[in-house]
Design a protein around this motif. Sequence first.
Motif, PDB file in Angstrom:
ATOM      1  N   ARG A 154      24.925  14.502  16.164  1.00 50.41           N
ATOM      2  CA  ARG A 154      24.881  15.585  17.241  1.00 50.41           C
ATOM      3  C   ARG A 154      26.755  15.759  18.156  1.00 50.41           C
ATOM      4  O   ARG A 154      26.654  16.729  18.611  1.00 50.41           O
ATOM      5  CB  ARG A 154      23.993  15.411  18.731  1.00 50.41           C
ATOM      6  N   LYS A 155      26.719  14.508  18.358  1.00 48.39           N
ATOM      7  CA  LYS A 155      28.079  14.218  19.409  1.00 48.39           C
ATOM      8  C   LYS A 155      29.015  14.977  18.027  1.00 48.39           C
ATOM      9  O   LYS A 155      30.520  15.395  19.159  1.00 48.39           O
ATOM     10  CB  LYS A 155      28.151  12.934  19.030  1.00 48.39           C
ATOM     11  N   LEU A 200      32.314  17.397  18.633  1.00 47.92           N
ATOM     12  CA  LEU A 200      33.262  17.179  18.698  1.00 47.92           C
ATOM     13  C   LEU A 200      33.703  16.241  19.808  1.00 47.92           C
ATOM     14  O   LEU A 200      34.473  15.790  21.374  1.00 47.92           O
ATOM     15  CB  LEU A 200      34.970  18.136  18.840  1.00 47.92           C
ATOM     16  N   ILE A 201      32.402  15.381  20.742  1.00 46.06           N
ATOM     17  CA  ILE A 201      33.199  14.117  21.740  1.00 46.06           C
ATOM     18  C   ILE A 201      32.325  13.214  21.144  1.00 46.06           C
ATOM     19  O   ILE A 201      32.640  12.270  22.129  1.00 46.06           O
ATOM     20  CB  ILE A 201      31.865  14.752  22.975  1.00 46.06           C
ATOM     21  N   HIS A 202      33.041  12.711  19.993  1.00 47.50           N
ATOM     22  CA  HIS A 202      32.488  11.324  19.451  1.00 47.50           C
ATOM     23  C   HIS A 202      33.497  10.421  19.986  1.00 47.50           C
ATOM     24  O   HIS A 202      34.828  10.688  19.801  1.00 47.50           O
ATOM     25  CB  HIS A 202      32.071  11.598  17.565  1.00 47.50           C
ATOM     26  N   PRO A 203      33.050   9.457  20.119  1.00 50.73           N
ATOM     27  CA  PRO A 203      34.166   7.999  21.300  1.00 50.73           C
ATOM     28  C   PRO A 203      35.120   7.294  20.433  1.00 50.73           C
ATOM     29  O   PRO A 203      36.550   7.050  20.583  1.00 50.73           O
ATOM     30  CB  PRO A 203      33.849   6.985  22.072  1.00 50.73           C
ATOM     31  N   ASP A 204      34.470   7.925  18.144  1.00 49.46           N
ATOM     32  CA  ASP A 204      35.575   6.984  17.482  1.00 49.46           C
ATOM     33  C   ASP A 204      36.028   8.681  16.582  1.00 49.46           C
ATOM     34  O   ASP A 204      36.544   7.968  15.495  1.00 49.46           O
ATOM     35  CB  ASP A 204      34.660   6.541  16.663  1.00 49.46           C
ATOM     36  N   LEU A 229      44.244   4.126  18.156  1.00 48.79           N
ATOM     37  CA  LEU A 229      43.567   3.298  16.463  1.00 48.79           C
ATOM     38  C   LEU A 229      43.724   1.923  16.690  1.00 48.79           C
ATOM     39  O   LEU A 229      43.135   1.067  16.020  1.00 48.79           O
ATOM     40  CB  LEU A 229      44.467   4.114  15.944  1.00 48.79           C
ATOM     41  N   SER A 230      44.241   1.229  17.991  1.00 50.07           N
ATOM     42  CA  SER A 230      44.540  -0.500  18.334  1.00 50.07           C
ATOM     43  C   SER A 230      42.641  -0.887  18.534  1.00 50.07           C
ATOM     44  O   SER A 230      42.850  -2.015  18.213  1.00 50.07           O
ATOM     45  CB  SER A 230      45.321  -0.961  18.934  1.00 50.07           C
ATOM     46  N   LEU A 231      42.242  -0.014  19.309  1.00 47.00           N
ATOM     47  CA  LEU A 231      41.375  -0.203  20.259  1.00 47.00           C
ATOM     48  C   LEU A 231      39.774  -0.436  18.296  1.00 47.00           C
ATOM     49  O   LEU A 231      39.669   0.488  17.994  1.00 47.00           O
ATOM     50  CB  LEU A 231      40.980   0.638  20.629  1.00 47.00           C
ATOM     51  N   LYS A 232      39.219  -1.730  19.012  1.00 50.30           N
ATOM     52  CA  LYS A 232      37.655  -1.679  18.157  1.00 50.30           C
ATOM     53  C   LYS A 232      36.690   0.416  18.151  1.00 50.30           C
ATOM     54  O   LYS A 232      36.505   0.210  19.221  1.00 50.30           O
ATOM     55  CB  LYS A 232      36.857  -2.516  18.565  1.00 50.30           C
ATOM     56  N   SER A 233      36.049   0.372  17.411  1.00 44.89           N
ATOM     57  CA  SER A 233      35.416   1.495  17.603  1.00 44.89           C
ATOM     58  C   SER A 233      34.146   1.752  18.282  1.00 44.89           C
ATOM     59  O   SER A 233      33.931   0.046  18.802  1.00 44.89           O
ATOM     60  CB  SER A 233      34.494   1.204  15.891  1.00 44.89           C
ATOM     61  N   TYR A 234      34.197   1.807  19.025  1.00 44.24           N
ATOM     62  CA  TYR A 234      32.958   2.428  20.558  1.00 44.24           C
ATOM     63  C   TYR A 234      31.510   2.213  19.802  1.00 44.24           C
ATOM     64  O   TYR A 234      30.631   0.931  20.350  1.00 44.24           O
ATOM     65  CB  TYR A 234      33.372   3.543  21.148  1.00 44.24           C
ATOM     66  N   GLU A 235      30.925   3.070  18.624  1.00 43.36           N
ATOM     67  CA  GLU A 235      29.509   2.829  18.547  1.00 43.36           C
ATOM     68  C   GLU A 235      29.235   3.570  17.183  1.00 43.36           C
ATOM     69  O   GLU A 235      28.520   3.202  15.723  1.00 43.36           O
ATOM     70  CB  GLU A 235      29.310   3.826  19.122  1.00 43.36           C
ATOM     71  N   CYS A 247      23.399  14.285   8.211  1.00 40.19           N
ATOM     72  CA  CYS A 247      21.487  14.712   8.990  1.00 40.19           C
ATOM     73  C   CYS A 247      21.718  15.703   9.895  1.00 40.19           C
ATOM     74  O   CYS A 247      20.463  16.562  10.374  1.00 40.19           O
ATOM     75  CB  CYS A 247      21.158  13.807   9.527  1.00 40.19           C
ATOM     76  N   GLY A 248      22.699  15.059  10.856  1.00 41.11           N
ATOM     77  CA  GLY A 248      23.003  17.326  11.178  1.00 41.11           C
ATOM     78  C   GLY A 248      21.742  16.484  13.193  1.00 41.11           C
ATOM     79  O   GLY A 248      21.929  17.322  13.927  1.00 41.11           O
ATOM     80  N   LEU A 249      21.228  15.472  13.088  1.00 37.90           N
ATOM     81  CA  LEU A 249      20.089  15.050  14.322  1.00 37.90           C
ATOM     82  C   LEU A 249      20.444  13.917  14.853  1.00 37.90           C
ATOM     83  O   LEU A 249      19.958  13.339  16.289  1.00 37.90           O
ATOM     84  CB  LEU A 249      18.645  15.242  13.405  1.00 37.90           C
ATOM     85  N   CYS A 250      20.976  13.298  14.149  1.00 40.66           N
ATOM     86  CA  CYS A 250      21.303  11.744  14.884  1.00 40.66           C
ATOM     87  C   CYS A 250      22.493  11.422  15.916  1.00 40.66           C
ATOM     88  O   CYS A 250      22.698  12.580  15.947  1.00 40.66           O
ATOM     89  CB  CYS A 250      22.054  10.423  13.716  1.00 40.66           C
TER      90      CYS A 250
END
Length: 380
Positions: A68-69, A73-77, A140-146, A61-64
């Motif tokens: 946006r993250k 290129l700043i998405h925590p996952d 990658l051993s950590l859980k997904s953040y969001e 969608c480019g909007l969620c």
Amino acid sequence: MQFKDIFGQDLLKKRLIQSVQDNRVSHAQLFLGPTGSGSLALAVAYAQYLNCENKQAEDSCGLCSSCRKYTKLIHPDLHFSYPFFAKKKDETASNYMEQWRSIFLKNPYLNLDNWRNHLGEDNKQANINIAECHQIIKKLSLKSYEGAYKVLIMWLPEYLDKQGNALLKLIEEPPANTLFLLVAENQDQILTTILSRTQLIKVNRLKEEEVIQYLLVNKGLNENKAKQIAYISDGNIQKAQNLIGEEENDHLDLLKNWMNFCVTDRGSLIIEFVENSLAKLGREGQKSFLLYAINMMREVLLLKENLVELVFLPEIEQDFADRFSQRFDYAQIEAVVAEFEKASYHIERNANPKILFLDVSLQIVLFLKYQTLPKGTQYI
């Protein structure tokens, strides 16, 4: 990065989107394509689509919040790994993340030379070290953040040496909803142990029409200039970008001077030229120059065969190619091409540039000045 931002590759885009919609997402995929084909951009767009909170039929969608993250290129996952030029053995790709974001957002079709120049590392060797492998395992051993998926995009896994085997267990049995997207240019240089654990996604070289469209839309070139550059770039958008606005090429001046010294057999000038010009280019510069010289001589051969309609060169290069093709015969030009190709092979393997280029120069003197050609079929 959305799919709509990437030129060409329409069938592959549809295939990637359909795999998500059908819930057939392989946990380890290898995007294999030549330089400038958009394989890295496709991997990022694919990852964005996977984590999009409002997926559309043909794109994210480019909007969620997730999109946006991803756009920045700043998405925590979203994690990246890439070759770098470590100054200390414990450095990882994270040390260069700010520079990586900067160059990718400006140019998603980048190659290793762009990355090297961006970091100002000149002639240093790039690699993905063991510290980076351990950092990947930790992240990658950590859980997904969001996000729905944790995604690691590894650009140029060819630069993983044997230490890449540390990742095998993680690639084969990753944590839930963890994705490995490897983006490579040369399948033969990837560790076979890693290659066998990935699903191949073949990214084809771009069509000439697609490069033309990119140059018309993104760079604002006129149609004739776009067609000329698209032909020379051979489906490589990065190469096309390098060619834009080139009125005079430093490589052309080097090639003209070199050939002139060799044709006239000026020994002292050849030695001086090799030491002060060719040897000082640096390994990457030498590789780039030799590739340019090989391509130029192939254009000369086309002119020699009267295939003028297949030659699209800037005016100044066309003039050099015309004069060279008229002065020397097919066998001489072919021998020069073969000598350049051998030199490129040896530069890749860290040959001494002064000795190598001097030897090549003496061979070219024999070919062009004295018409002494090698025997056998190795140049056919």
